[in-house]
Design a protein around this motif. Structure first.
Motif: not given
Ligand SMILES: Cc1cc2nc3c(=O)[nH]c(=O)nc-3n(C[C@H](O)[C@H](O)[C@H](O)COP(=O)(O)OP(=O)(O)OC[C@H]3O[C@@H](n4cnc5c(N)ncnc54)[C@H](O)[C@@H]3O)c2cc1C
Ligand code: FES
Length: 244
Positions: A24-35
């Motif tokens: 659990q945390g700040d996931v805002s930088a994850i923008t696409a599957p495959g990252q």
């Protein structure tokens, strides 16, 4: 890219040596599957890269196989926080796949296919998934893909579960408009040869920094050198140059 502290919510075994960890945390930088994310572990100089399997609210799920010191340390962690870099890599492009994409995951190449399937199904694509393992005891996440609403085929090399053979054996009888894949390099090469459409594949390479600074992960492509961690890990079929 973002650096953050993530709280461990769950860390459970899916098979003898594959674990699922929810953070659990700040996931805002994850923008696409495959990252992927890059995890700092005690006593280890280099972070360990692991694909994003799922993101839901402020929860990130990763699935990892214990192969050495870092992943063995992760398997022991039951609570506490981890220092994680998020939003790394380009991820899969979802705009090119037509209406019937097929997703092929081999071993720990299965996890990134999960968020990808979820996003494609949300776009009302007819999603087929082929999950490849060596043997029955290694199989994981079949139920989870079925629950998403994907058409799921499992292959095992020894035939102890699902269809006997490789993911490419199942691919040959499928009707699809595009492919996405992640898995060991011999599998990627086989998919490259067996596929009759365009597609995208995710590559794994030992990484130094994980965010484009050290050039340690460079590889040659049709359009010049690319860093697997920055311009990859996902590459389009047309740009791949197999070496060796
Ligand atoms: C973009 C990316 C996404 C990845 N996603 C996942 C994932 O979702 N789940 C998962 O289980 N693993 C994934 N990996 C592989 C994972 O990073 C390695 O297994 C992990 O770093 C090993 O750390 P360790 O300290 O346990 O092993 P080490 O002690 O560092 O190494 C143990 C063994 O694993 C091999 N190895 C280590 N790192 C890699 C690597 N990057 N590629 C190939 N072989 C390696 C070593 O050569 C050695 O034989 C990914 C790698 C990359 C580059
Ligand atoms: S790992 Fe440093 S540039 Fe890719």
């Amino acid at each position: 890219m973002k650096q953050g502290n993530f709280a461990i919510q769950q860390n459970i075994a899916l098979t003898d040596n594959v674990y699922k960890m929810t953070l659990q945390g700040d996931v805002s930088a994850i923008t696409a599957p495959g990252q992927f994310v890059n995890i700092k572990l005690d006593g280890l100089f280099l972070r360990r890269p692991i694909s994003v399997c799922d993101v839901e609210g402020d929860c990130l799920t990763i699935i990892y196989k214990v192969v050495g010191k870092g992943t063995a340390q992760m398997a022991q962690m039951k609570e506490g926080t981890m220092d994680v870099l998020t939003g790394l890599g380009n991820g899969y492009d979802l705009t090119l796949c037509g209406d019937r994409p097929v997703l092929l995951g081999g071993g720990v190449g299965v996890p990134p296919m999960y968020l990808l399937a979820k996003k494609l199904l949300a776009q009302e694509k007819k999603v087929s998934v082929i999950l490849g393992f060596n043997t029955k005891s290694e199989v994981f996440y079949e139920k989870e893909f079925l629950e998403l609403g994907a058409n799921v085929t499992v292959t095992t090399v020894d035939g102890s579960y699902g269809h006997k053979g490789f993911v490419t054996d199942a691919l040959s009888s499928m009707d699809y408009t595009y492919f996405y894949t992640c898995g060991p390099e011999p599998m990627l090469k086989a998919v490259y040869r067996a596929s009759n459409t365009s597609g995208q594949m995710s590559f794994e390479k030992r990484m130094g920094c994980g965010f484009g600074a050290c050039m340690g992960c460079s590889c040659k492509t049709i359009t010049g050198y690319k860093r697997i961690c920055k311009e990859g890990p996902v590459m389009k079929k047309e740009e791949i140059l197999w070496e060796g």
